[in-house]
Every structure is written in C-alpha cells, then in structure tokens.
Design an enzyme around this catalytic site. Structure first.
Site, PDB file in Angstrom:
ATOM      1  N   CYS A 137     -10.664  -2.908  -4.381  1.00 43.57           N
ATOM      2  CA  CYS A 137      -9.700  -4.580  -4.817  1.00 43.57           C
ATOM      3  C   CYS A 137     -10.209  -5.254  -5.080  1.00 43.57           C
ATOM      4  O   CYS A 137      -9.935  -6.172  -6.142  1.00 43.57           O
ATOM      5  CB  CYS A 137      -8.650  -4.244  -3.542  1.00 43.57           C
ATOM      6  SG  CYS A 137      -7.460  -3.410  -2.949  1.00 43.57           S
TER       7      CYS A 137
ATOM      8  N   CYS B  19      -4.092   0.950  -2.270  1.00 44.74           N
ATOM      9  CA  CYS B  19      -4.140  -0.526  -1.399  1.00 44.74           C
ATOM     10  C   CYS B  19      -3.055  -1.119  -2.331  1.00 44.74           C
ATOM     11  O   CYS B  19      -2.930  -0.997  -3.545  1.00 44.74           O
ATOM     12  CB  CYS B  19      -4.965  -0.920  -1.408  1.00 44.74           C
ATOM     13  SG  CYS B  19      -6.696  -0.501  -0.939  1.00 44.74           S
TER      14      CYS B  19
ATOM     15  N   CYS C  70     -10.314  -4.175   0.350  1.00 41.82           N
ATOM     16  CA  CYS C  70     -11.373  -3.970   0.806  1.00 41.82           C
ATOM     17  C   CYS C  70     -12.173  -3.642  -0.532  1.00 41.82           C
ATOM     18  O   CYS C  70     -12.170  -5.055  -2.146  1.00 41.82           O
ATOM     19  CB  CYS C  70     -10.685  -2.421   0.731  1.00 41.82           C
ATOM     20  SG  CYS C  70     -10.249  -1.681  -1.184  1.00 41.82           S
TER      21      CYS C  70
ATOM     22  N   GLU D 172      -3.400  -4.454  -2.781  1.00 41.44           N
ATOM     23  CA  GLU D 172      -3.742  -5.665  -3.713  1.00 41.44           C
ATOM     24  C   GLU D 172      -3.704  -4.914  -4.954  1.00 41.44           C
ATOM     25  O   GLU D 172      -3.312  -5.315  -6.575  1.00 41.44           O
ATOM     26  CB  GLU D 172      -5.191  -6.155  -3.609  1.00 41.44           C
ATOM     27  CG  GLU D 172      -5.084  -7.329  -2.430  1.00 41.44           C
ATOM     28  CD  GLU D 172      -5.208  -5.875  -0.647  1.00 41.44           C
ATOM     29  OE1 GLU D 172      -5.450  -6.529   0.371  1.00 41.44           O
ATOM     30  OE2 GLU D 172      -4.983  -4.276  -0.710  1.00 41.44           O
TER      31      GLU D 172
ATOM     32  N   ASN E 259       1.519  -1.835  -0.165  1.00 41.85           N
ATOM     33  CA  ASN E 259      -0.068  -0.008   0.096  1.00 41.85           C
ATOM     34  C   ASN E 259       0.717   1.170   0.131  1.00 41.85           C
ATOM     35  O   ASN E 259       2.297   1.645   0.962  1.00 41.85           O
ATOM     36  CB  ASN E 259      -1.154  -0.211   1.215  1.00 41.85           C
ATOM     37  CG  ASN E 259       0.027  -0.370   2.498  1.00 41.85           C
ATOM     38  OD1 ASN E 259       0.406  -1.083   3.016  1.00 41.85           O
ATOM     39  ND2 ASN E 259      -0.577   0.580   3.649  1.00 41.85           N
TER      40      ASN E 259
ATOM     41  N   GLU F 161       0.391   4.972   1.193  1.00 45.55           N
ATOM     42  CA  GLU F 161      -0.671   6.579   1.107  1.00 45.55           C
ATOM     43  C   GLU F 161       0.166   7.932   0.396  1.00 45.55           C
ATOM     44  O   GLU F 161       0.974   7.896   0.326  1.00 45.55           O
ATOM     45  CB  GLU F 161      -0.612   6.023   2.749  1.00 45.55           C
ATOM     46  CG  GLU F 161      -1.534   5.042   3.282  1.00 45.55           C
ATOM     47  CD  GLU F 161      -1.140   4.736   4.704  1.00 45.55           C
ATOM     48  OE1 GLU F 161      -2.318   4.378   5.366  1.00 45.55           O
ATOM     49  OE2 GLU F 161      -1.235   5.845   5.202  1.00 45.55           O
TER      50      GLU F 161
END
Length: 158
Positions: free
Chosen positions: A115, A72, A112, A74, A61, A63
């Site tokens: 994803c 993210c 999430c 993934e 990830n 940010e």
C-alpha cells in the site's frame, strides 16, 4: 563505509486537536471499518481520502480465502477514487482500524509495504505530497507525505 541516519518528522495529537476537515476524514475512515470483510483476520481497516475537489471517498479491507485475492483498505480506497475521479488527485488519506476485540486500536496502524508503494505512485501521479493521518484512540499521527512512510521508494531507474 559510512553510517547514515534517517529521520522523519511527524506530529502526534488527540482526535479533538485535529482540524475540522481532518476529523471529518478520520471519521469517514472509522466508519469504513464497518464495511470491512475480514472473516479470517477479524481486523477491520478503513481508509478515506480527500480529493482535490474536497470530495471524500472511503473503502475497507476485503479478505478472501485465497489471501492474494483480497485487498487492503488503502488500495481499495485509492483505486476506487482514481477510477471514479481520475482527474482529482488525492490530497490526504486517513486510516483507522478495529482489532480482533472489535474496538478501535489504541495506537495508530500504518499501511503495509504494498500500500505504501501504491500510495507513492498516486503521489507521483499527482505531483504533490499526499498527507497521511493514522488514527489510534490514544493519538493520531500526522505526516506531511506518504514518502515519510517509505523513504526508499521503488522508482524507475534513470
């Protein structure tokens, strides 16, 4: 009105019970957590995919103060794999996370919703299921397909 029940099947096992290939993939996801840039959440997620040619690609990830500009682990991993190897479908994805205490999470974490839908698209593109390994210190969950995590998928309307 009809009430219906949705169930999914998955396996739960210890890390040492995984196959050698699955342990290798989980280790790549765990290692990827250390490349995470998470100055806001302090929650470091790593993902690794095994492609049809056996190659492993990993990511983490990333940010950003403008939260929507981050990504993210993934999607970072999947998009990188697709860009670098467009003709090699993803066979399996492993996901691991370290919490705010810096330790790997006791229980597995799950992708999430965004994803999940992006992985559904990769699965659709590959025309075969993408296996999912969700790592936690206590147990690792094995799912036969990303569809198990998003049974009601957004798809084109026929």
């Amino acid at each position: 009105m009809e009430k219906r029940t949705l169930t999914i099947q998955y396996e739960a096992c210890g890390f040492d019970e995984l196959s050698e290939q699955d342990r290798e993939l989980v280790e790549a996801a765990r290692k990827a957590t250390y490349t995470s840039y998470a100055p806001y959440s302090h929650f470091c997620v790593g993902a690794a995919v095994r492609l049809s040619n056996g190659e492993i690609v990993s990511g983490s990830n990333q940010e950003n103060a403008a939260f929507g500009a981050g990504t993210c682990a993934e999607r970072c991993t999947m998009f990188y794999a697709n860009a670098k190897h467009p003709d090699e479908p993803i066979r399996t994805i492993a996901i691991a996370a370290r919490g705010t205490d810096g330790e790997f999470t006791l229980s597995p974490i799950s992708p999430c919703g965004v994803c999940r839908q992006a992985l559904i698209e990769a699965q659709k593109r590959a025309q075969q299921p993408i296996r999912v390994l969700l790592y936690g210190r206590r147990e690792t969950l094995l799912l036969d397909s990303i569809s198990c995590l998003l049974p009601f998928q957004f798809d084109e309307i026929v």
